[in-house]
Design a protein around this motif. Sequence first.
Motif, PDB file in Angstrom:
ATOM      1  N   GLY A 100       0.785  -1.224   0.000  1.00  0.00           N
ATOM      2  CA  GLY A 100       0.000   0.000   0.000  1.00  0.00           C
ATOM      3  C   GLY A 100       0.819   1.276   0.000  1.00  0.00           C
ATOM      4  N   LYS A 101       2.104   1.173   0.346  1.00  0.00           N
ATOM      5  CA  LYS A 101       2.964   2.358   0.346  1.00  0.00           C
ATOM      6  C   LYS A 101       3.468   2.633  -1.071  1.00  0.00           C
ATOM      7  N   ASP A 102       3.907   3.884  -1.281  1.00  0.00           N
ATOM      8  CA  ASP A 102       4.515   4.272  -2.553  1.00  0.00           C
ATOM      9  C   ASP A 102       6.034   4.155  -2.441  1.00  0.00           C
ATOM     10  N   VAL A 103       6.680   3.801  -3.564  1.00  0.00           N
ATOM     11  CA  VAL A 103       8.139   3.744  -3.576  1.00  0.00           C
ATOM     12  C   VAL A 103       8.682   4.460  -4.814  1.00  0.00           C
ATOM     13  N   GLU A 104       9.874   4.998  -4.670  1.00  0.00           N
ATOM     14  CA  GLU A 104      10.578   5.629  -5.781  1.00  0.00           C
ATOM     15  C   GLU A 104      11.924   4.961  -5.970  1.00  0.00           C
ATOM     16  N   LEU A 105      12.199   4.568  -7.187  1.00  0.00           N
ATOM     17  CA  LEU A 105      13.477   3.943  -7.520  1.00  0.00           C
ATOM     18  C   LEU A 105      14.205   4.877  -8.484  1.00  0.00           C
ATOM     19  N   ARG A 106      15.504   4.998  -8.264  1.00  0.00           N
ATOM     20  CA  ARG A 106      16.267   5.979  -9.040  1.00  0.00           C
ATOM     21  C   ARG A 106      17.308   5.299  -9.906  1.00  0.00           C
ATOM     22  N   CYS A 107      17.519   5.873 -11.083  1.00  0.00           N
ATOM     23  CA  CYS A 107      18.546   5.370 -11.995  1.00  0.00           C
ATOM     24  C   CYS A 107      19.364   6.535 -12.529  1.00  0.00           C
ATOM     25  N   ASP A 108      20.672   6.387 -12.473  1.00  0.00           N
ATOM     26  CA  ASP A 108      21.595   7.390 -12.998  1.00  0.00           C
ATOM     27  C   ASP A 108      22.365   6.727 -14.145  1.00  0.00           C
ATOM     28  N   PRO A 109      22.093   7.103 -15.391  1.00  0.00           N
ATOM     29  CA  PRO A 109      22.711   6.382 -16.516  1.00  0.00           C
ATOM     30  C   PRO A 109      24.168   6.764 -16.720  1.00  0.00           C
ATOM     31  N   ILE A 110      24.804   6.074 -17.633  1.00  0.00           N
ATOM     32  CA  ILE A 110      26.166   6.428 -18.027  1.00  0.00           C
ATOM     33  C   ILE A 110      26.131   7.813 -18.676  1.00  0.00           C
ATOM     34  N   SER A 111      27.089   8.640 -18.305  1.00  0.00           N
ATOM     35  CA  SER A 111      27.132  10.000 -18.821  1.00  0.00           C
ATOM     36  C   SER A 111      27.147  10.012 -20.348  1.00  0.00           C
ATOM     37  N   GLY A 112      26.268  10.807 -20.932  1.00  0.00           N
ATOM     38  CA  GLY A 112      26.216  10.926 -22.391  1.00  0.00           C
ATOM     39  C   GLY A 112      25.272   9.955 -23.064  1.00  0.00           C
ATOM     40  N   HIS A 113      24.755   9.000 -22.309  1.00  0.00           N
ATOM     41  CA  HIS A 113      23.795   8.054 -22.900  1.00  0.00           C
ATOM     42  C   HIS A 113      22.419   8.708 -22.952  1.00  0.00           C
ATOM     43  N   THR A 114      21.837   8.716 -24.168  1.00  0.00           N
ATOM     44  CA  THR A 114      20.555   9.392 -24.333  1.00  0.00           C
ATOM     45  C   THR A 114      19.371   8.467 -24.093  1.00  0.00           C
ATOM     46  N   ALA A 115      19.581   7.166 -24.227  1.00  0.00           N
ATOM     47  CA  ALA A 115      18.483   6.214 -24.060  1.00  0.00           C
ATOM     48  C   ALA A 115      18.596   5.525 -22.701  1.00  0.00           C
ATOM     49  N   LEU A 116      17.450   5.357 -22.052  1.00  0.00           N
ATOM     50  CA  LEU A 116      17.408   4.749 -20.718  1.00  0.00           C
ATOM     51  C   LEU A 116      16.231   3.793 -20.669  1.00  0.00           C
ATOM     52  N   TYR A 117      16.436   2.646 -20.062  1.00  0.00           N
ATOM     53  CA  TYR A 117      15.438   1.569 -20.073  1.00  0.00           C
ATOM     54  C   TYR A 117      15.211   1.058 -18.654  1.00  0.00           C
ATOM     55  N   TRP A 118      13.974   0.693 -18.373  1.00  0.00           N
ATOM     56  CA  TRP A 118      13.644   0.016 -17.124  1.00  0.00           C
ATOM     57  C   TRP A 118      13.128  -1.386 -17.451  1.00  0.00           C
ATOM     58  N   TYR A 119      13.646  -2.374 -16.693  1.00  0.00           N
ATOM     59  CA  TYR A 119      13.203  -3.761 -16.795  1.00  0.00           C
ATOM     60  C   TYR A 119      12.900  -4.256 -15.390  1.00  0.00           C
ATOM     61  N   ARG A 120      12.179  -5.361 -15.332  1.00  0.00           N
ATOM     62  CA  ARG A 120      11.880  -5.983 -14.045  1.00  0.00           C
ATOM     63  C   ARG A 120      12.194  -7.469 -14.162  1.00  0.00           C
ATOM     64  N   GLN A 121      12.739  -8.012 -13.095  1.00  0.00           N
ATOM     65  CA  GLN A 121      13.042  -9.443 -13.082  1.00  0.00           C
ATOM     66  C   GLN A 121      12.552 -10.036 -11.777  1.00  0.00           C
ATOM     67  N   SER A 122      11.542 -10.880 -11.865  1.00  0.00           N
ATOM     68  CA  SER A 122      11.054 -11.578 -10.683  1.00  0.00           C
ATOM     69  C   SER A 122      11.933 -12.784 -10.435  1.00  0.00           C
ATOM     70  N   LEU A 123      11.902 -13.278  -9.208  1.00  0.00           N
ATOM     71  CA  LEU A 123      12.797 -14.354  -8.787  1.00  0.00           C
ATOM     72  C   LEU A 123      12.687 -15.553  -9.721  1.00  0.00           C
ATOM     73  N   GLY A 124      13.840 -15.933 -10.298  1.00  0.00           N
ATOM     74  CA  GLY A 124      13.888 -17.102 -11.160  1.00  0.00           C
ATOM     75  C   GLY A 124      13.249 -16.923 -12.521  1.00  0.00           C
ATOM     76  N   GLN A 125      12.884 -15.677 -12.841  1.00  0.00           N
ATOM     77  CA  GLN A 125      12.202 -15.407 -14.111  1.00  0.00           C
ATOM     78  C   GLN A 125      13.095 -14.612 -15.053  1.00  0.00           C
ATOM     79  N   GLY A 126      12.599 -14.444 -16.266  1.00  0.00           N
ATOM     80  CA  GLY A 126      13.319 -13.652 -17.255  1.00  0.00           C
ATOM     81  C   GLY A 126      13.109 -12.165 -17.031  1.00  0.00           C
ATOM     82  N   LEU A 127      13.695 -11.385 -17.926  1.00  0.00           N
ATOM     83  CA  LEU A 127      13.588  -9.929 -17.825  1.00  0.00           C
ATOM     84  C   LEU A 127      12.345  -9.429 -18.541  1.00  0.00           C
TER      85      LEU A 127
END
Lengths: 108, 114
Positions: B16-43
């Motif tokens: 029920g709580k809200d969460v924030e996850l942060r990502c800092d990409p490699i400097s100069g990289h214009t594209a950024l992607y989020w993926y999720r991987q559950s335990l024992g599963q694929g991306l």
Amino acid sequence: QKEVEQNSGPLSVPEGAIASLNCTYSDRGSQSFFWYRQYSGKSPELIMSIYSNGDKEDGRFTAQLNKASQYVSLLIRDSQPSDSATYLCASPGDKLIFGTGTRLQVFP
Amino acid sequence: GAGVSQSPSNKVTEKGKDVELRCDPISGHTALYWYRQSLGQGLEFLIYFQGNSAPDKSGLPSDRFSAERTGGSVSTLTIQRTQQEDSAVYLCASSKDRGTYEQYFGPGTRLTVT
């Protein structure tokens, strides 16, 4: 829909042997592929990228792309126990299309 | 040079709580992607950014998930009203540009919803 398929394994090979990991894909338009290695509990690490038909070698690793057969493989020569991990084949684009990964076990 | 960084590395939250996850990409990289991987599963693809724009949000599982990117750099993935099925490792990757450029992953954030 683009798909990438891999045998989930495990693939067990003795130390010093050649490990052969394979991947097939559905989209004939796919031009390039990445191989990632993922140790248990870690994030995927890019180990090879291949952009053209044929072979690409980097140390003990060789990636092979056969566009006619829609087949890409990764050969690991002189396999070491430290190579034991899950290997993911991915087709790049606006998002990576991943295979489910092949678990490799190298035993001493 | 520095790779992709993510914070926090681990997050335990109550349902029920809200969460924030942060990502800092490699400097100069214009594209950024989020993926999720559950335990024992694929991306599982969630969303990608080209600059500050998100052309493809098709992977977001529900409207409880949102993401933004500011200044063409840092990205935040927000999950509102977390559920137990949200428990997974959330991975961020960046690449030089969209398309066939190589994607490099961060270490991930392990989210546990109790």
